[in-house]
Design an enzyme around this catalytic site. Structure first.
Site, PDB file in Angstrom:
ATOM      1  N   LYS A 142       0.723   3.826  -3.174  1.00  0.00           N
ATOM      2  CA  LYS A 142       0.635   5.573  -2.408  1.00  0.00           C
ATOM      3  C   LYS A 142       1.340   6.108  -2.927  1.00  0.00           C
ATOM      4  O   LYS A 142       1.795   7.588  -2.776  1.00  0.00           O
ATOM      5  CB  LYS A 142      -0.061   5.906  -1.188  1.00  0.00           C
ATOM      6  CG  LYS A 142      -1.021   4.840  -1.217  1.00  0.00           C
ATOM      7  CD  LYS A 142      -2.105   5.083  -2.353  1.00  0.00           C
ATOM      8  CE  LYS A 142      -3.935   4.512  -1.222  1.00  0.00           C
ATOM      9  NZ  LYS A 142      -4.645   5.659  -1.917  1.00  0.00           N
ATOM     10  N   TYR A 180       1.024  -1.114   0.346  1.00  0.00           N
ATOM     11  CA  TYR A 180      -0.011  -0.240  -0.150  1.00  0.00           C
ATOM     12  C   TYR A 180       0.936   1.244  -0.248  1.00  0.00           C
ATOM     13  O   TYR A 180       0.422   1.938  -0.954  1.00  0.00           O
ATOM     14  CB  TYR A 180      -1.603  -0.052   1.448  1.00  0.00           C
ATOM     15  CG  TYR A 180      -2.081   1.100   0.851  1.00  0.00           C
ATOM     16  CD1 TYR A 180      -2.837   1.018   0.153  1.00  0.00           C
ATOM     17  CD2 TYR A 180      -1.947   2.012   2.121  1.00  0.00           C
ATOM     18  CE1 TYR A 180      -3.905   1.901   0.801  1.00  0.00           C
ATOM     19  CE2 TYR A 180      -2.621   3.019   2.365  1.00  0.00           C
ATOM     20  CZ  TYR A 180      -3.816   2.731   1.310  1.00  0.00           C
ATOM     21  OH  TYR A 180      -4.509   3.788   1.622  1.00  0.00           O
ATOM     22  N   ILE A 205      -8.651   8.107   8.808  1.00  0.00           N
ATOM     23  CA  ILE A 205      -9.575   8.287   8.485  1.00  0.00           C
ATOM     24  C   ILE A 205     -10.936   6.928   8.417  1.00  0.00           C
ATOM     25  O   ILE A 205     -10.286   6.037   8.212  1.00  0.00           O
ATOM     26  CB  ILE A 205     -10.133   8.446   6.496  1.00  0.00           C
ATOM     27  CG1 ILE A 205      -8.630   9.705   6.960  1.00  0.00           C
ATOM     28  CG2 ILE A 205     -11.492   9.407   7.326  1.00  0.00           C
ATOM     29  CD1 ILE A 205      -9.687  11.284   7.394  1.00  0.00           C
TER      30      ILE A 205
HETATM   31  N1  LIG Z   1      -9.487   5.717   5.491  1.00  0.00           N
HETATM   32  C1  LIG Z   1      -8.313   6.112   5.388  1.00  0.00           C
HETATM   33  O1  LIG Z   1      -7.431   6.423   6.881  1.00  0.00           O
HETATM   34  C2  LIG Z   1      -7.036   6.136   4.337  1.00  0.00           C
HETATM   35  C3  LIG Z   1      -6.216   7.512   4.963  1.00  0.00           C
HETATM   36  C4  LIG Z   1      -5.714   8.078   3.598  1.00  0.00           C
HETATM   37  C5  LIG Z   1      -5.895   7.706   1.828  1.00  0.00           C
HETATM   38  N2  LIG Z   1      -7.333   6.625   2.039  1.00  0.00           N
HETATM   39  C6  LIG Z   1      -8.089   6.534   0.777  1.00  0.00           C
HETATM   40  O2  LIG Z   1      -8.489   7.004   0.597  1.00  0.00           O
HETATM   41  C7  LIG Z   1      -9.444   6.013  -1.015  1.00  0.00           C
HETATM   42  C8  LIG Z   1     -10.666   6.348  -0.806  1.00  0.00           C
HETATM   43  O3  LIG Z   1     -10.907   5.257   0.414  1.00  0.00           O
HETATM   44  P1  LIG Z   1     -11.875   5.395   2.033  1.00  0.00           P
HETATM   45  O4  LIG Z   1     -11.374   4.936   2.879  1.00  0.00           O
HETATM   46  O5  LIG Z   1     -12.653   6.249   1.379  1.00  0.00           O
HETATM   47  O6  LIG Z   1     -11.742   3.605   1.595  1.00  0.00           O
HETATM   48  P2  LIG Z   1     -13.745   2.488   0.687  1.00  0.00           P
HETATM   49  O7  LIG Z   1     -13.347   1.562   1.716  1.00  0.00           O
HETATM   50  O8  LIG Z   1     -14.880   3.650   2.270  1.00  0.00           O
HETATM   51  O9  LIG Z   1     -14.265   3.626  -0.285  1.00  0.00           O
HETATM   52  C9  LIG Z   1     -13.438   2.570  -1.639  1.00  0.00           C
HETATM   53  C10 LIG Z   1     -13.882   2.576  -2.378  1.00  0.00           C
HETATM   54  O10 LIG Z   1     -13.384   2.310  -3.851  1.00  0.00           O
HETATM   55  C11 LIG Z   1     -13.887   1.312  -4.146  1.00  0.00           C
HETATM   56  N3  LIG Z   1     -12.564   0.127  -4.877  1.00  0.00           N
HETATM   57  C12 LIG Z   1     -12.291  -0.249  -4.270  1.00  0.00           C
HETATM   58  N4  LIG Z   1     -11.479  -1.232  -5.449  1.00  0.00           N
HETATM   59  C13 LIG Z   1     -12.298  -0.741  -6.928  1.00  0.00           C
HETATM   60  C14 LIG Z   1     -11.801  -1.012  -7.999  1.00  0.00           C
HETATM   61  N5  LIG Z   1     -11.320  -1.683  -8.350  1.00  0.00           N
HETATM   62  N6  LIG Z   1     -12.861  -0.475  -8.881  1.00  0.00           N
HETATM   63  C15 LIG Z   1     -13.616   0.674  -8.593  1.00  0.00           C
HETATM   64  N7  LIG Z   1     -13.649   0.587  -7.566  1.00  0.00           N
HETATM   65  C16 LIG Z   1     -13.413   0.381  -5.959  1.00  0.00           C
HETATM   66  C17 LIG Z   1     -14.888   0.168  -3.428  1.00  0.00           C
HETATM   67  O11 LIG Z   1     -15.700  -0.129  -3.576  1.00  0.00           O
HETATM   68  C18 LIG Z   1     -15.179   1.319  -2.075  1.00  0.00           C
HETATM   69  O12 LIG Z   1     -16.363   1.519  -2.826  1.00  0.00           O
HETATM   70  C19 LIG Z   1      -8.183   5.095  -1.214  1.00  0.00           C
HETATM   71  O13 LIG Z   1      -7.413   5.672  -2.048  1.00  0.00           O
HETATM   72  C20 LIG Z   1      -7.537   5.292   0.321  1.00  0.00           C
HETATM   73  O14 LIG Z   1      -6.668   4.455  -0.467  1.00  0.00           O
HETATM   74  C21 LIG Z   1      -8.114   6.382   2.602  1.00  0.00           C
END
Ligand SMILES: NC(=O)c1ccc[n+]([C@@H]2O[C@H](COP(=O)([O-])OP(=O)(O)OC[C@H]3O[C@@H](n4cnc5c(N)ncnc54)[C@H](O)[C@@H]3O)[C@@H](O)[C@H]2O)c1
Length: 249
Positions: free
Chosen positions: A159, A155, A188
């Site tokens: 990133k 990951y 988050i």
């Molecule tokens: N939640 C955290 O702590 C956090 C921190 C830093 C970065 N992020 C990043 O933020 C972004 C959103 O994450 P989130 O926390 O909202 O997670 P989440 O799981 O709530 O949302 C991610 C979405 O991506 C979709 N998804 C997954 N694989 C997919 C694919 N192959 N094609 C299309 N859609 C796909 C999922 O169905 C889901 O709806 C991600 O890139 C994650 O890495 C999250």
């Protein structure tokens, strides 16, 4: 006047978490939306919610790993909405696996969704922005891509790659008036991190100067700033960090 009135935005990963919060905020600011996610039921529900504010919001099942699907979705978005002004790449996956147990398959899958997916979305959206004379690309990275993290090498690599890709595209697309930035949130509360171990979450929380994880609604306004004018006009190649103080570059 709402900040995104008359603008069109494509958002990947819009069915949940940060992508869904950005979709709701963009809708409330007047943007017409094309919402993509691999989970059709979830992204349908977000589109219905967004439509209730009076904007056009279309949901489509797309796997960001599939080049042909992503390309077809960008073409359909441009046709239906009249062009693409804003792309937000939020689709992502994460699982915790110690490096000494990390299989090449898990590594590849994470890279394919979290980095290649960001490349594909930008690759197939950018030509529509060029035609329109400009645009905004906003890639969701992670603070882990800057500082690293245990059990998450795959990951972290993806990133960090998103931040590098963002800088390269910012340079190359600037002549087309396309501004490209990343957001690197801290932890988050979303379904993405529910599967991480309690030990990891407790250790992470203890590291945060703000002392708590954030919510998707606390990240979405950064994506609004980057999409807006004049607020976002001078940002390109940047990585903004709504991260509870976890990283201070
Ligand atoms: N939640 C955290 O702590 C956090 C921190 C830093 C970065 N992020 C990043 O933020 C972004 C959103 O994450 P989130 O926390 O909202 O997670 P989440 O799981 O709530 O949302 C991610 C979405 O991506 C979709 N998804 C997954 N694989 C997919 C694919 N192959 N094609 C299309 N859609 C796909 C999922 O169905 C889901 O709806 C991600 O890139 C994650 O890495 C999250």
């Amino acid at each position: 006047m709402t900040q995104l009135h008359g603008k069109t935005a494509v958002i990947t990963g819009a069915g949940s978490g940060i992508g869904a919060a950005i979709a709701r905020l963009y809708a409330s600011e007047g943007a017409n939306l094309f919402l993509l996610d691999v989970d059709k039921a979830q992204v349908d529900a977000v589109a219905v919610e967004c439509s209730s504010t009076g904007v056009t919001a279309v949901a489509r099942r797309v796997d960001v790993m599939e080049s042909d699907d992503v390309r077809a979705a960008m073409d359909a978005a441009a046709e239906l909405l009249g062009g693409i002004d804003i792309l937000v790449s939020s689709a992502g996956i994460l699982d915790e696996t110690p490096f000494l147990e990390l299989s090449p398959e898990v590594y590849d899958r994470t890279m394919n969704v979290d980095l290649r997916g960001v490349f594909l979305a930008a690759r197939w959206a950018a030509p529509h922005m060029v035609k329109r004379g400009g645009g905004r690309i906003i890639n969701i990275s992670s603070q882990l891509g800057i500082k690293g993290g245990t059990g998450l090498a795959h990951y972290v690599a993806a990133k960090a790659g998103v931040i590098g890709l963002t800088k390269a595209l910012a340079l190359e697309l600037a002549p087309h008036s396309i501004l490209v930035n990343a957001i690197a949130p801290g932890p988050i509360f979303t379904p993405l991190i529910e599967g991480l171990s309690d030990e990891w979450k407790a250790a992470k929380q203890a590291e945060l100067p703000v002392g708590r994880f954030g919510t998707p609604e606390e990240v979405a306004p950064t994506a609004l700033l980057l999409a807006s004018s004049p607020g976002g006009n001078l940002y390109t190649g940047q990585t903004l960090g709504p991260n509870s103080g976890d990283v201070m570059p």
